[in-house]
Design a protein around this motif. Structure first.
Motif, PDB file in Angstrom:
ATOM      1  N   ILE A 129       3.031 -52.909  51.596  1.00 19.73           N
ATOM      2  CA  ILE A 129       1.545 -52.727  51.866  1.00 19.73           C
ATOM      3  C   ILE A 129       0.708 -52.024  50.925  1.00 19.73           C
ATOM      4  O   ILE A 129      -0.335 -52.561  50.256  1.00 19.73           O
ATOM      5  N   LEU A 130       1.209 -51.156  50.103  1.00 21.55           N
ATOM      6  CA  LEU A 130       0.510 -50.290  49.222  1.00 21.55           C
ATOM      7  C   LEU A 130       0.264 -51.017  47.909  1.00 21.55           C
ATOM      8  O   LEU A 130      -0.811 -50.916  47.188  1.00 21.55           O
ATOM      9  N   GLU A 131       1.290 -51.879  47.606  1.00 23.67           N
ATOM     10  CA  GLU A 131       1.153 -52.706  46.278  1.00 23.67           C
ATOM     11  C   GLU A 131       0.035 -53.501  46.633  1.00 23.67           C
ATOM     12  O   GLU A 131      -0.915 -53.784  45.482  1.00 23.67           O
ATOM     13  N   SER A 132      -0.286 -54.348  47.628  1.00 20.80           N
ATOM     14  CA  SER A 132      -1.341 -55.203  47.897  1.00 20.80           C
ATOM     15  C   SER A 132      -2.794 -54.389  47.881  1.00 20.80           C
ATOM     16  O   SER A 132      -3.692 -54.983  47.264  1.00 20.80           O
ATOM     17  N   ILE A 133      -2.679 -53.086  48.128  1.00 21.21           N
ATOM     18  CA  ILE A 133      -4.153 -52.272  48.363  1.00 21.21           C
ATOM     19  C   ILE A 133      -4.431 -52.012  46.705  1.00 21.21           C
ATOM     20  O   ILE A 133      -5.448 -51.992  46.283  1.00 21.21           O
ATOM     21  N   TYR A 134      -3.330 -51.385  45.938  1.00 17.57           N
ATOM     22  CA  TYR A 134      -3.617 -50.942  44.640  1.00 17.57           C
ATOM     23  C   TYR A 134      -3.643 -51.970  43.514  1.00 17.57           C
ATOM     24  O   TYR A 134      -4.190 -51.517  42.331  1.00 17.57           O
ATOM     25  N   GLU A 135      -3.154 -53.264  43.636  1.00 17.63           N
ATOM     26  CA  GLU A 135      -2.976 -54.137  42.559  1.00 17.63           C
ATOM     27  C   GLU A 135      -4.362 -54.414  41.979  1.00 17.63           C
ATOM     28  O   GLU A 135      -4.812 -54.304  40.848  1.00 17.63           O
ATOM     29  N   GLY A 136      -5.305 -54.623  42.821  1.00 16.88           N
ATOM     30  CA  GLY A 136      -6.787 -54.712  42.374  1.00 16.88           C
ATOM     31  C   GLY A 136      -7.533 -53.681  41.817  1.00 16.88           C
ATOM     32  O   GLY A 136      -8.273 -53.753  41.372  1.00 16.88           O
ATOM     33  N   LYS A 137      -6.751 -52.313  42.056  1.00 14.83           N
ATOM     34  CA  LYS A 137      -7.471 -51.137  41.483  1.00 14.83           C
ATOM     35  C   LYS A 137      -7.036 -50.666  40.324  1.00 14.83           C
ATOM     36  O   LYS A 137      -7.489 -49.840  39.418  1.00 14.83           O
ATOM     37  N   PHE A 138      -5.710 -51.170  39.811  1.00  7.91           N
ATOM     38  CA  PHE A 138      -4.915 -50.691  38.739  1.00  7.91           C
ATOM     39  C   PHE A 138      -5.822 -51.245  37.437  1.00  7.91           C
ATOM     40  O   PHE A 138      -6.256 -52.251  37.481  1.00  7.91           O
ATOM     41  N   TYR A 139      -5.738 -50.500  36.249  1.00  5.34           N
ATOM     42  CA  TYR A 139      -6.340 -50.902  34.923  1.00  5.34           C
ATOM     43  C   TYR A 139      -5.550 -52.185  34.556  1.00  5.34           C
ATOM     44  O   TYR A 139      -4.347 -52.382  34.728  1.00  5.34           O
ATOM     45  N   ASN A 140      -6.478 -53.051  33.889  1.00  3.51           N
ATOM     46  CA  ASN A 140      -5.858 -54.398  33.376  1.00  3.51           C
ATOM     47  C   ASN A 140      -4.955 -54.320  32.570  1.00  3.51           C
ATOM     48  O   ASN A 140      -4.015 -55.378  32.415  1.00  3.51           O
ATOM     49  N   HIS A 141      -4.862 -53.263  31.680  1.00  2.00           N
ATOM     50  CA  HIS A 141      -3.496 -53.316  30.783  1.00  2.00           C
ATOM     51  C   HIS A 141      -2.553 -52.235  30.990  1.00  2.00           C
ATOM     52  O   HIS A 141      -2.062 -51.548  29.895  1.00  2.00           O
ATOM     53  N   SER A 142      -2.031 -52.124  32.003  1.00  2.09           N
ATOM     54  CA  SER A 142      -0.907 -51.483  32.614  1.00  2.09           C
ATOM     55  C   SER A 142       0.205 -52.489  32.774  1.00  2.09           C
ATOM     56  O   SER A 142      -0.287 -53.119  33.738  1.00  2.09           O
ATOM     57  N   TYR A 143       1.182 -52.293  32.287  1.00  2.00           N
ATOM     58  CA  TYR A 143       2.055 -53.525  32.450  1.00  2.00           C
ATOM     59  C   TYR A 143       3.417 -53.140  32.875  1.00  2.00           C
ATOM     60  O   TYR A 143       4.310 -53.985  33.423  1.00  2.00           O
ATOM     61  N   GLY A 144       3.669 -51.927  33.324  1.00  2.00           N
ATOM     62  CA  GLY A 144       4.928 -51.718  33.715  1.00  2.00           C
ATOM     63  C   GLY A 144       5.152 -51.374  35.329  1.00  2.00           C
ATOM     64  O   GLY A 144       4.062 -51.102  36.135  1.00  2.00           O
ATOM     65  N   PHE A 145       6.191 -52.075  35.883  1.00  5.29           N
ATOM     66  CA  PHE A 145       6.495 -52.261  37.269  1.00  5.29           C
ATOM     67  C   PHE A 145       5.356 -52.911  38.241  1.00  5.29           C
ATOM     68  O   PHE A 145       4.846 -52.589  39.360  1.00  5.29           O
ATOM     69  N   ARG A 146       4.728 -53.773  37.386  1.00  8.81           N
ATOM     70  CA  ARG A 146       3.797 -54.624  38.105  1.00  8.81           C
ATOM     71  C   ARG A 146       4.357 -56.304  38.159  1.00  8.81           C
ATOM     72  O   ARG A 146       4.967 -56.503  37.318  1.00  8.81           O
TER      73      ARG A 146
END
Length: 315
Positions: A129-146
């Motif tokens: 649930i939470l990954e779907s909500i937060y993926e669009g909010k994360f900074y474009n250039h963080s790459y770990g555990f995504r």
């Protein structure tokens, strides 16, 4: 060995739900009924299927249970019913994680927390649930555990900044000391509340964070007001939610500033151009790229001067 089977209807339902959550998140919608999703057996079945496929599924938690205890369809459906019943009655209570020490490449030991099998399923439900909500909010250039990101993408980004984006050849390299062990629970919950308005979900997450751990060879439960145990399914996502505050703090210095504000018009000779700086992060390791040594020196922040908004105290 019998396999736990999730139907195509379950998979299509989950995909549709995740797409709806992601769309609402990007559009700035609120999330005040997320707990209703946790009540569904469909989500529990999907989460259990994913946990069964993990390589660590055969490692037991403090209750001694692992994948071997759920080899039959009857035992798996019974676990789904148990989880669903506890969540519906709001009686779910996670057990402490079993803590073991594993060697690192530098010879030191790293603590690894192993949740019980049931708690892993509930964590996976929350992650879906939470990954779907937060993926669009994360900074474009963080790459770990995504999803669909790796260290190679981080390296490519740094090369692009150096070779194609104005010679960003000076960098500040850093990592956050004992990141997973030092995350403050109250600050993390405060960050989560900005988006998740459902108090029941926040309560479940807080109980997971405060469940504590049992050291190897001991039976004593050690409670803590900070840290997300390494080894927990949801821990990397919670760490990214926490560290996204750092990403945004650096990005607001330059990356998020409109182009026409970065360089003042020629008639405004008194205004200096903003010094360029871009952050590239992979989990708790990050690099801030700058054009000159002076810019790099200027962006270094003593740990006691970090703004409270980042929630960080040891970099």
């Amino acid at each position: 060995m019998q396999q736990f089977i999730t139907s195509d209807f379950d998979k299509k339902w989950l995909k549709r739900v995740q797409e709806q959550l992601a769309t609402r998140s990007v559009e700035g919608g609120s999330f005040n009924k997320v707990y209703n999703l946790l009540r569904t057996k469909r989500l529990a079945r999907m989460a259990l299927t994913k946990v069964l496929r993990n390589r660590g599924a055969y490692t037991p938690g403090v209750d001694g249970k692992s994948r071997r205890n759920y080899d039959t369809l009857r035992s798996r459906f019974a676990l789904v019913d148990e989880i669903n019943s506890e969540i519906k009655r709001k009686e779910y209570s996670p057990l402490p994680v079993r803590r073991v020490l594993i060697p690192k490449a530098n010879g030191k030991m790293r603590p690894l927390g192993i949740p019980t099998f049931k708690d892993r399923v509930v964590q996976e439900m929350l992650r879906l649930i939470l990954e779907s909500i937060y993926e669009g909010k994360f900074y474009n250039h963080s790459y770990g555990f995504r999803p669909y990101r790796s260290t190679h993408h981080a390296i490519k980004r740094l090369w692009y900044l150096h070779a194609n984006r104005g010679k960003f050849s000076w960098v500040i390299e850093g990592d956050i000391k004992a990141c997973f062990d030092e995350i403050d629970h109250n600050k993390l919950i405060k960050i989560l509340r900005k988006t998740i308005k459902d108090g029941c979900v926040i309560y479940v997450i807080r109980k997971m964070l405060s469940a504590g751990h049992v050291e190897q060879g001991s039976t004593q439960v050690i409670r803590s007001k900070k840290g997300t145990p390494q080894g927990g399914i949801i821990s990397p996502l919670l760490a990214n939610i926490f560290l996204n505050e750092l990403d945004n703090y650096i990005a607001e210095m330059y990356d998020y500033v409109p182009f026409w504000h970065r360089r003042p018009p020629a008639r405004q000779k008194s205004r200096k151009p903003l010094p360029g700086r871009f952050i590239v992060r992979y989990a708790d390791d990050f690099v801030v790229a700058c054009k000159t040594k002076e810019d790099a020196e200027a962006v270094k922040i003593p740990r006691n001067k970090l703004p409270r908004s980042t929630g960080l105290s040891s970099v």
